[in-house]
Scaffold this motif. Structure first.
Motif, PDB file in Angstrom:
ATOM      1  N   ALA A 171       1.685  -6.092  -7.453  1.00  0.00           N
ATOM      2  CA  ALA A 171       1.115  -6.091  -6.220  1.00  0.00           C
ATOM      3  C   ALA A 171       2.453  -5.877  -5.124  1.00  0.00           C
ATOM      4  O   ALA A 171       2.325  -5.018  -4.104  1.00  0.00           O
ATOM      5  CB  ALA A 171       0.553  -7.238  -5.927  1.00  0.00           C
ATOM      6  N   MET A 172       3.419  -6.311  -5.313  1.00  0.00           N
ATOM      7  CA  MET A 172       4.687  -6.538  -4.516  1.00  0.00           C
ATOM      8  C   MET A 172       5.286  -5.080  -4.511  1.00  0.00           C
ATOM      9  O   MET A 172       5.695  -4.361  -3.560  1.00  0.00           O
ATOM     10  CB  MET A 172       5.716  -7.650  -4.666  1.00  0.00           C
TER      11      MET A 172
ATOM     12  N   LEU B 111       3.906  -2.420  -5.527  1.00  0.00           N
ATOM     13  CA  LEU B 111       3.095  -1.309  -4.918  1.00  0.00           C
ATOM     14  C   LEU B 111       3.189  -1.167  -3.486  1.00  0.00           C
ATOM     15  O   LEU B 111       3.035  -0.136  -2.911  1.00  0.00           O
ATOM     16  CB  LEU B 111       1.648  -1.509  -5.435  1.00  0.00           C
ATOM     17  N   LYS B 112       3.211  -2.471  -2.785  1.00  0.00           N
ATOM     18  CA  LYS B 112       3.446  -2.598  -1.523  1.00  0.00           C
ATOM     19  C   LYS B 112       4.617  -2.082  -0.663  1.00  0.00           C
ATOM     20  O   LYS B 112       4.666  -1.418   0.110  1.00  0.00           O
ATOM     21  CB  LYS B 112       3.090  -3.850  -1.042  1.00  0.00           C
ATOM     22  N   GLU B 113       5.833  -2.440  -1.798  1.00  0.00           N
ATOM     23  CA  GLU B 113       6.983  -1.962  -1.152  1.00  0.00           C
ATOM     24  C   GLU B 113       7.664  -0.775  -1.605  1.00  0.00           C
ATOM     25  O   GLU B 113       8.955  -0.389  -1.116  1.00  0.00           O
ATOM     26  CB  GLU B 113       7.922  -3.479  -1.254  1.00  0.00           C
TER      27      GLU B 113
ATOM     28  N   SER C 159      -1.724   4.885  -7.090  1.00  0.00           N
ATOM     29  CA  SER C 159      -1.763   5.049  -5.508  1.00  0.00           C
ATOM     30  C   SER C 159      -2.995   4.456  -4.739  1.00  0.00           C
ATOM     31  O   SER C 159      -2.951   3.802  -3.854  1.00  0.00           O
ATOM     32  CB  SER C 159      -1.499   6.241  -4.830  1.00  0.00           C
TER      33      SER C 159
END
Length: 143
Positions: free
Chosen positions: A14-15, A17-19, A28
């Motif tokens: 999750a991190m 994908l976010k950063e 995506s």
């Protein structure tokens, strides 16, 4: 089954994908349309962390569901279902699933099972997923 290891992977994913500066097209819209690549990466990570008998599976629906068709997830020891993308479907309220019995997954039948290999992460001449996975594993080592 090491559920904490799965949670650690899920949180790091999750991190990342976010950063990440660049997220591969297949990831995506996570969790939508990303079950195959997510399952491959998770299976590889679990295997690399001494979890034995890990496969990622390709499954077909056997019932009428909103997302009928093919869905991938990880199976450990032939009994543990691990699915980080099931929440893309209306029929699943869980953020992720680690279970030996899942009503959601009973709507599918196994088509094939595969042992994860780093060389399977990329297709069609692209190495975006393996690059992403390498960055993800660095993040995991640092947490």
């Amino acid at each position: 089954m090491n559920i904490e290891l799965v949670k650690k992977f899920k949180d790091a994913l999750a991190m990342e994908l976010k950063e990440a500066d660049r997220v591969p097209a297949e990831l995506s819209s996570f969790p939508f349309g990303s079950c195959e690549e997510t399952s491959k990466m998770l299976a590889l990570y679990l295997s690399d962390n001494d979890i034995s008998d890990v496969v990622y599976t390709r499954n077909n629906t056997i019932s009428e569901m909103s997302g009928s068709g093919v869905h991938y997830w990880v199976v450990v020891d032939g009994t543990w279902v691990i699915d980080l993308t099931a929440h893309q479907f209306d029929e699943c309220d869980d953020d992720f699933i680690v279970s030996q019995s899942s009503d959601f997954h009973s709507n599918y039948e196994l088509e094939s099972a595969h042992i994860a290999d780093i060389n399977d992460l990329d297709g069609f001449g692209s190495n975006d997923i393996s690059k992403f996975y390498k960055k993800l594993t660095i993040r995991l080592k640092n947490t």
